[in-house]
Design a protein around this motif. Structure first.
Motif, short mmCIF file in Angstrom:
data_model
loop_
_atom_site.label_atom_id
_atom_site.label_comp_id
_atom_site.label_asym_id
_atom_site.label_seq_id
_atom_site.Cartn_x
_atom_site.Cartn_y
_atom_site.Cartn_z
N GLU A 75 0.81 -1.22 0.00
CA GLU A 75 0.00 0.00 0.00
C GLU A 75 0.84 1.27 0.00
O GLU A 75 0.48 2.24 -0.65
CB GLU A 75 -0.95 0.02 1.21
N ALA A 76 1.91 1.29 0.78
CA ALA A 76 2.67 2.53 0.95
C ALA A 76 4.16 2.35 0.72
O ALA A 76 4.94 3.24 1.02
CB ALA A 76 2.44 3.07 2.36
N GLY A 77 4.55 1.21 0.16
CA GLY A 77 5.96 0.90 -0.01
C GLY A 77 6.71 1.92 -0.86
O GLY A 77 7.82 2.33 -0.51
N LEU A 78 6.11 2.34 -1.95
CA LEU A 78 6.76 3.31 -2.82
C LEU A 78 6.95 4.64 -2.11
O LEU A 78 8.02 5.26 -2.17
CB LEU A 78 5.94 3.48 -4.10
N TRP A 79 5.92 5.09 -1.41
CA TRP A 79 6.00 6.35 -0.67
C TRP A 79 7.01 6.26 0.47
O TRP A 79 7.80 7.19 0.70
CB TRP A 79 4.64 6.75 -0.11
N LEU A 80 6.99 5.15 1.21
CA LEU A 80 7.94 4.98 2.30
C LEU A 80 9.37 4.90 1.80
O LEU A 80 10.29 5.45 2.42
CB LEU A 80 7.59 3.73 3.11
N THR A 81 9.58 4.24 0.66
CA THR A 81 10.91 4.15 0.07
C THR A 81 11.40 5.53 -0.35
O THR A 81 12.54 5.90 -0.08
CB THR A 81 10.91 3.18 -1.12
N GLY A 82 10.53 6.28 -1.01
CA GLY A 82 10.89 7.63 -1.44
C GLY A 82 11.18 8.55 -0.26
O GLY A 82 12.18 9.28 -0.26
N LEU A 83 10.32 8.51 0.75
CA LEU A 83 10.53 9.34 1.94
C LEU A 83 11.80 8.93 2.67
O LEU A 83 12.58 9.78 3.10
CB LEU A 83 9.31 9.24 2.87
N GLY A 84 12.01 7.63 2.82
CA GLY A 84 13.21 7.14 3.48
C GLY A 84 14.47 7.54 2.73
O GLY A 84 15.46 7.97 3.34
N ALA A 85 14.45 7.42 1.40
CA ALA A 85 15.61 7.82 0.60
C ALA A 85 15.87 9.32 0.73
O ALA A 85 17.02 9.75 0.84
CB ALA A 85 15.38 7.45 -0.86
N PHE A 86 14.80 10.12 0.75
CA PHE A 86 14.94 11.56 0.92
C PHE A 86 15.58 11.89 2.27
O PHE A 86 16.52 12.67 2.35
CB PHE A 86 13.58 12.26 0.78
N VAL A 87 15.04 11.30 3.34
CA VAL A 87 15.55 11.60 4.69
C VAL A 87 17.00 11.14 4.82
O VAL A 87 17.85 11.89 5.34
CB VAL A 87 14.65 10.95 5.76
N LEU A 88 17.31 9.93 4.35
CA LEU A 88 18.69 9.44 4.45
C LEU A 88 19.63 10.28 3.60
O LEU A 88 20.76 10.57 4.02
CB LEU A 88 18.77 7.97 4.05
N SER A 89 19.20 10.71 2.42
CA SER A 89 20.02 11.58 1.58
C SER A 89 20.26 12.92 2.26
O SER A 89 21.38 13.45 2.26
CB SER A 89 19.36 11.82 0.22
N MET A 90 19.18 13.48 2.83
CA MET A 90 19.31 14.76 3.54
C MET A 90 20.28 14.63 4.71
O MET A 90 21.13 15.50 4.93
CB MET A 90 17.93 15.20 4.03
N LEU A 91 20.16 13.55 5.48
CA LEU A 91 21.07 13.34 6.61
C LEU A 91 22.51 13.15 6.14
O LEU A 91 23.45 13.68 6.76
CB LEU A 91 20.61 12.14 7.44
N ALA A 92 22.71 12.39 5.06
CA ALA A 92 24.06 12.15 4.55
C ALA A 92 24.69 13.45 4.07
O ALA A 92 25.86 13.74 4.37
CB ALA A 92 24.02 11.11 3.43
N ILE A 93 23.94 14.24 3.33
CA ILE A 93 24.49 15.51 2.82
C ILE A 93 24.75 16.49 3.96
O ILE A 93 25.81 17.11 4.02
CB ILE A 93 23.53 16.12 1.77
N SER A 94 23.79 16.61 4.88
CA SER A 94 23.98 17.51 6.02
C SER A 94 25.12 17.05 6.91
O SER A 94 25.93 17.85 7.38
CB SER A 94 22.70 17.59 6.87
N GLY A 95 25.18 15.75 7.15
CA GLY A 95 26.18 15.21 8.06
C GLY A 95 27.57 15.17 7.49
O GLY A 95 28.50 15.73 8.06
N PHE A 96 27.71 14.52 6.35
CA PHE A 96 29.04 14.30 5.81
C PHE A 96 29.46 15.41 4.85
O PHE A 96 30.65 15.66 4.68
CB PHE A 96 29.12 12.93 5.15
N GLY A 97 28.50 16.09 4.24
CA GLY A 97 28.83 17.21 3.37
C GLY A 97 29.08 18.50 4.14
O GLY A 97 30.02 19.24 3.85
#
Length: 175
Positions: A75-97
């Protein structure tokens, strides 16, 4: 002096030098390896030892949780995957960038748990596909638990290395 400065003085807000971060990391991985697909692993051991009603309870609970996981994924796998990828990308860029330590810590907590979530979805699918019961079900749950523990060990090792690096390179008082 303001009360919030006192609070921040007592509670170190830097992640890798904060005892609470390491306690949270240990509790997170301990819980992840104990609750296999939402089922406490002692039920698996009890079902293997006692059989009977313990086995039926295990099979029922695994069926319910596997169906729940697969329903959420459908039901929500695509949305959860997209949201999770966004949050992890944001954390990676903020943290390591940009060097934000809190974002680094949250990324090092969240990234491996996202792998556990994917693994749990795959395991739930294999259990439902094969209609696993009895020893086959217990074997699949044990394999899943070992995989989660392996991800946890690698995650804790990498987090500890990164935390030591941060604490040695930045120093105890920031900067």
């Amino acid at each position: 002096m303001d009360w919030h400065l006192k609070v921040f003085e007592v509670i170190d807000m830097r992640s890798f030098s904060n005892l609470w971060f390491w306690i949270a990391l240990a509790v997170m991985w301990s819980s992840a390896s104990h609750w296999v697909l939402g089922v406490p692993f002692d039920m698996v051991s009890r079902a293997a030892k006692n059989g009977g009603q313990a086995e039926i309870d295990l099979e029922d609970l695994v069926r319910i949780n596997a169906n729940r996981i697969l329903f959420i994924a459908a039901e929500a796998g695509l949305w959860l995957t997209g949201l999770g990828a966004f949050v992890l990308s944001m954390l990676a860029i903020s943290g390591f960038g940009f060097g934000v330590e809190l974002a680094q810590a949250l990324f090092l907590l969240g990234m491996p748990m996202s792998l556990v979530a994917l693994l749990s979805t795959r395991t739930a699918g294999l259990i439902r596909e094969g209609a696993l019961k009895g020893p086959d079900l217990r074997r699949r749950l044990s394999r899943h638990r070992v995989a989660v523990q392996a991800i946890g060990m690698v995650s804790i090792f990498i987090t500890a290395l990164w935390g030591m690096y941060r604490n040695m390179s930045v120093g105890p008082f920031g900067g």
